[in-house]
Write a protein that holds these residues in place. Sequence first.
Motif, PDB file in Angstrom:
ATOM      1  N   SER A   1       1.357  20.290   5.030  1.00 51.90           N
ATOM      2  CA  SER A   1       0.290  20.714   4.104  1.00 51.90           C
ATOM      3  C   SER A   1       0.361  20.000   2.765  1.00 51.90           C
ATOM      4  CB  SER A   1       0.342  22.237   3.893  1.00 51.90           C
ATOM      5  OG  SER A   1       0.228  22.917   5.121  1.00 51.90           O
ATOM      6  N   LEU A   2       0.717  18.709   2.773  1.00 53.73           N
ATOM      7  CA  LEU A   2       0.695  17.922   1.542  1.00 53.73           C
ATOM      8  C   LEU A   2      -0.749  17.723   1.086  1.00 53.73           C
ATOM      9  CD1 LEU A   2       3.321  15.155   2.445  1.00 53.73           C
ATOM     10  CD2 LEU A   2       3.705  17.409   1.437  1.00 53.73           C
ATOM     11  N   VAL A   3      -0.952  17.674  -0.221  1.00 52.51           N
ATOM     12  CA  VAL A   3      -2.306  17.565  -0.776  1.00 52.51           C
ATOM     13  C   VAL A   3      -2.546  16.121  -1.206  1.00 52.51           C
ATOM     14  CG1 VAL A   3      -3.926  18.388  -2.523  1.00 52.51           C
ATOM     15  CG2 VAL A   3      -2.185  19.951  -1.569  1.00 52.51           C
ATOM     16  N   PRO A   4      -3.355  15.350  -0.468  1.00 53.84           N
ATOM     17  CA  PRO A   4      -3.594  13.963  -0.864  1.00 53.84           C
ATOM     18  C   PRO A   4      -4.381  13.885  -2.161  1.00 53.84           C
ATOM     19  CG  PRO A   4      -5.036  14.571   0.950  1.00 53.84           C
ATOM     20  CD  PRO A   4      -4.092  15.719   0.757  1.00 53.84           C
ATOM     21  N   ALA A   5      -4.129  12.821  -2.931  1.00 58.99           N
ATOM     22  CA  ALA A   5      -4.810  12.665  -4.217  1.00 58.99           C
ATOM     23  C   ALA A   5      -6.298  12.396  -4.039  1.00 58.99           C
ATOM     24  CB  ALA A   5      -4.157  11.535  -5.008  1.00 58.99           C
ATOM     25  N   ASN A   6      -6.698  11.874  -2.890  1.00 60.47           N
ATOM     26  CA  ASN A   6      -8.113  11.735  -2.529  1.00 60.47           C
ATOM     27  C   ASN A   6      -8.306  12.346  -1.151  1.00 60.47           C
ATOM     28  OD1 ASN A   6      -7.284   8.799  -3.875  1.00 60.47           O
ATOM     29  ND2 ASN A   6      -9.151   9.670  -4.744  1.00 60.47           N
TER      30      ASN A   6
ATOM     31  N   HIS B   1       6.837  11.149  -9.882  1.00 62.95           N
ATOM     32  CA  HIS B   1       7.655  12.349 -10.093  1.00 62.95           C
ATOM     33  C   HIS B   1       7.433  12.921 -11.494  1.00 62.95           C
ATOM     34  CE1 HIS B   1      11.104  15.023 -10.285  1.00 62.95           C
ATOM     35  NE2 HIS B   1      11.527  14.379 -11.354  1.00 62.95           N
ATOM     36  N   GLN B   2       7.373  12.054 -12.504  1.00 64.82           N
ATOM     37  CA  GLN B   2       7.158  12.511 -13.874  1.00 64.82           C
ATOM     38  C   GLN B   2       5.822  13.219 -14.039  1.00 64.82           C
ATOM     39  OE1 GLN B   2       7.655   8.866 -16.046  1.00 64.82           O
ATOM     40  NE2 GLN B   2       9.881   8.809 -15.764  1.00 64.82           N
ATOM     41  N   GLN B   3       4.851  12.880 -13.194  1.00 69.13           N
ATOM     42  CA  GLN B   3       3.523  13.490 -13.265  1.00 69.13           C
ATOM     43  C   GLN B   3       3.335  14.624 -12.255  1.00 69.13           C
ATOM     44  OE1 GLN B   3       0.298  10.676 -13.288  1.00 69.13           O
ATOM     45  NE2 GLN B   3       1.241   9.362 -14.823  1.00 69.13           N
ATOM     46  N   GLY B   4       4.420  15.048 -11.613  1.00 73.82           N
ATOM     47  CA  GLY B   4       4.339  16.145 -10.660  1.00 73.82           C
ATOM     48  C   GLY B   4       3.695  15.776  -9.344  1.00 73.82           C
ATOM     49  N   LYS B   5       3.650  14.479  -9.037  1.00 74.45           N
ATOM     50  CA  LYS B   5       3.062  13.988  -7.798  1.00 74.45           C
ATOM     51  C   LYS B   5       4.139  13.323  -6.950  1.00 74.45           C
ATOM     52  CE  LYS B   5      -1.325  12.940 -10.174  1.00 74.45           C
ATOM     53  NZ  LYS B   5      -2.110  14.057  -9.568  1.00 74.45           N
ATOM     54  N   SER B   6       3.739  12.798  -5.826  1.00 76.62           N
ATOM     55  CA  SER B   6       4.655  12.033  -4.984  1.00 76.62           C
ATOM     56  C   SER B   6       3.909  10.848  -4.405  1.00 76.62           C
ATOM     57  CB  SER B   6       5.246  12.888  -3.856  1.00 76.62           C
ATOM     58  OG  SER B   6       4.218  13.452  -3.058  1.00 76.62           O
ATOM     59  N   ILE B   7       4.661   9.799  -4.126  1.00 73.36           N
ATOM     60  CA  ILE B   7       4.159   8.584  -3.485  1.00 73.36           C
ATOM     61  C   ILE B   7       5.043   8.307  -2.278  1.00 73.36           C
ATOM     62  CG2 ILE B   7       4.202   6.057  -3.708  1.00 73.36           C
ATOM     63  CD1 ILE B   7       3.101   6.313  -6.478  1.00 73.36           C
ATOM     64  N   THR B   8       4.430   7.929  -1.177  1.00 68.91           N
ATOM     65  CA  THR B   8       5.219   7.471  -0.036  1.00 68.91           C
ATOM     66  C   THR B   8       4.790   6.068   0.362  1.00 68.91           C
ATOM     67  OG1 THR B   8       5.959   7.912   2.212  1.00 68.91           O
ATOM     68  CG2 THR B   8       3.690   8.509   1.702  1.00 68.91           C
ATOM     69  N   PHE B   9       5.776   5.256   0.694  1.00 66.20           N
ATOM     70  CA  PHE B   9       5.547   3.911   1.214  1.00 66.20           C
ATOM     71  C   PHE B   9       5.831   3.852   2.715  1.00 66.20           C
ATOM     72  CE2 PHE B   9       6.288   3.280  -3.293  1.00 66.20           C
ATOM     73  CZ  PHE B   9       5.344   2.319  -3.631  1.00 66.20           C
ATOM     74  N   MET B  10       5.909   5.013   3.362  1.00 74.78           N
ATOM     75  CA  MET B  10       6.090   5.020   4.812  1.00 74.78           C
ATOM     76  C   MET B  10       5.005   4.187   5.467  1.00 74.78           C
ATOM     77  SD  MET B  10       7.095   8.938   5.842  1.00 74.78           S
ATOM     78  CE  MET B  10       7.071   8.514   7.598  1.00 74.78           C
TER      79      MET B  10
ATOM     80  N   GLU C   1       0.844  -1.192   0.000  1.00 76.13           N
ATOM     81  CA  GLU C   1       0.000   0.000   0.000  1.00 76.13           C
ATOM     82  C   GLU C   1       0.882   1.246   0.000  1.00 76.13           C
ATOM     83  OE1 GLU C   1      -3.687  -1.991   2.553  1.00 76.13           O
ATOM     84  OE2 GLU C   1      -2.397  -0.469   3.488  1.00 76.13           O
ATOM     85  N   PHE C   2       0.347   2.330  -0.528  1.00 78.67           N
ATOM     86  CA  PHE C   2       1.092   3.583  -0.592  1.00 78.67           C
ATOM     87  C   PHE C   2       0.114   4.744  -0.584  1.00 78.67           C
ATOM     88  CE2 PHE C   2       0.461   1.827  -4.833  1.00 78.67           C
ATOM     89  CZ  PHE C   2      -0.203   2.849  -5.498  1.00 78.67           C
ATOM     90  N   CYS C   3       0.596   5.933  -0.259  1.00 81.38           N
ATOM     91  CA  CYS C   3      -0.210   7.150  -0.293  1.00 81.38           C
ATOM     92  C   CYS C   3       0.292   8.059  -1.403  1.00 81.38           C
ATOM     93  CB  CYS C   3      -0.154   7.881   1.047  1.00 81.38           C
ATOM     94  SG  CYS C   3      -1.034   7.025   2.381  1.00 81.38           S
ATOM     95  N   VAL C   4      -0.651   8.605  -2.178  1.00 86.08           N
ATOM     96  CA  VAL C   4      -0.350   9.478  -3.314  1.00 86.08           C
ATOM     97  C   VAL C   4      -0.703  10.915  -2.946  1.00 86.08           C
ATOM     98  CG1 VAL C   4      -0.789   9.948  -5.755  1.00 86.08           C
ATOM     99  CG2 VAL C   4      -0.933   7.591  -4.898  1.00 86.08           C
ATOM    100  N   TYR C   5       0.175  11.834  -3.299  1.00 83.67           N
ATOM    101  CA  TYR C   5      -0.058  13.257  -3.044  1.00 83.67           C
ATOM    102  C   TYR C   5       0.067  14.038  -4.345  1.00 83.67           C
ATOM    103  CZ  TYR C   5       0.366  11.939   1.823  1.00 83.67           C
ATOM    104  OH  TYR C   5       0.168  11.330   3.039  1.00 83.67           O
ATOM    105  N   ASN C   6      -0.774  15.050  -4.479  1.00 85.01           N
ATOM    106  CA  ASN C   6      -0.685  15.947  -5.627  1.00 85.01           C
ATOM    107  C   ASN C   6       0.352  17.035  -5.380  1.00 85.01           C
ATOM    108  OD1 ASN C   6      -2.675  14.571  -7.039  1.00 85.01           O
ATOM    109  ND2 ASN C   6      -4.329  15.794  -6.148  1.00 85.01           N
ATOM    110  N   THR C   7       1.302  16.726  -4.554  1.00 85.55           N
ATOM    111  CA  THR C   7       2.428  17.591  -4.224  1.00 85.55           C
ATOM    112  C   THR C   7       3.685  16.908  -4.726  1.00 85.55           C
ATOM    113  OG1 THR C   7       1.270  18.215  -2.175  1.00 85.55           O
ATOM    114  CG2 THR C   7       3.609  18.804  -2.351  1.00 85.55           C
TER     115      THR C   7
END
Length: 460
Positions: A172-177, A249-258, A154-160
Amino acid sequence: MTTSPTHPRNDRMLSVPRLRQEITEGRIDTVVLAFTDMQGRLQGKLCHAQFFLDSMLEEGAEGCNYLLAVDTEMNTPGGYAISSWEAGYGDMSFAMDLDTIRLMPHNPGQAMIQCDLTAHDGQLIPMSPRAMLRRQLDRAREMGYQMLTGTELEFCVYNTSYEDAWDSNYQSLVPANKYNVDYNILGSQRVEPLLREVRNAMYTAGMTVESAKGECNFGQHEIAFRFDEGLITADNHVVYKLASKQIAHQQGKSITFMAKPNDREGSSCHIHMSLRGLDGELTFWDEEKDARSATYDHFIAGVLKGMRELSIFYAPNINSYKRFAKGSFAPTSVAWGIDNRSCAVRLVGSGQSARMENRLPGGDVNPYLALSAMLASGLYGIEHQLELEPMMEGNAYESDAQVVPSAMREARDLLHGSSLAREVFGEDVVEHYVHYAEVELEAFESAVTDWELHRGFERL
């Protein structure tokens, strides 16, 4: 300098002749030689493709042995036996596994080869994560077994973007949902441009992609891959983890697997595992009785016995332990049950599909270490004919079962004192990873956290 002949794992992966053709005809210009470090990251070199063919394919490549003795920041702390100024910070060899040649389609013109790490005498370096898993797979084969396994990340996606996240100190990260999208098609479709690219890229890279689904935390998702032989699953896991970050990264987003990126639900990496005979015959199921086999019960008992002592290999970071909370779908009790998600070990399936699910690892896990720990302790249970304790009935969170470590210091102490770990992994490996935990603890305990500043800056 290779660890195997070239037998592609499927027709989407490359043989050496096909790699040579792709390079000669100009479709591949970069070959990545990569190995997995203690933290589960792919490290290595980006090689010019023609130079790789002319020299490196036969002569190999090397890198400093401190790469198996660094922290997350790539600092080189003292105290590791294999790497120090006293030992001269020598090199280790990248032993290419030519079964792993794959395209990296999200990076045009690029192929990747995964490597083992060997000393100058050609022997695998025992504390290398891939070598640790190889050793346990060999041990299983000597006992007449092969391991099949799957990891559910599982991972969390951010529009940051990663850069903006860094610059904002991860505030203040912006979650994708912005709401719970567990199994929610609308929520998944919101992130589909990213999820679709990851799925398709990983299929081209040789993986068998099953599906994507939303999860509970804001912006949390999972992409599932079909189970496979142990080394293949671990190799695919780390490639997928790297590629998904690159695509984000290529789409201007970030993913974390923390394991626990915020106060909501953590990100897990449930591991499904079963043993088969070397010819594929069932070993976890007694077909005549239509019930679990004695071998299966001994294996479960071994995994449970080793769970606390080997928890560093399932929960390898300070943050990992913050995921373990009652009622969170992350386990707190070392117990087993049939289709019981409150237990650390959940049994699912029957017959051909009979398997155990280890719910302890989080998204930050190093798959080679976790699979090594799970297989090693399960085989220990078979070897020692361990008796399986009674099944957990009801809510394991409210039971009197043993609990998983609540912090890395406890896990470090358990590993250090574990005779099981020293028997299955060896003294040098155990001391290496005990020191790894000590380095992390020292770094964390010397840091001033946001929590301390918010509570104490004005009011204390």
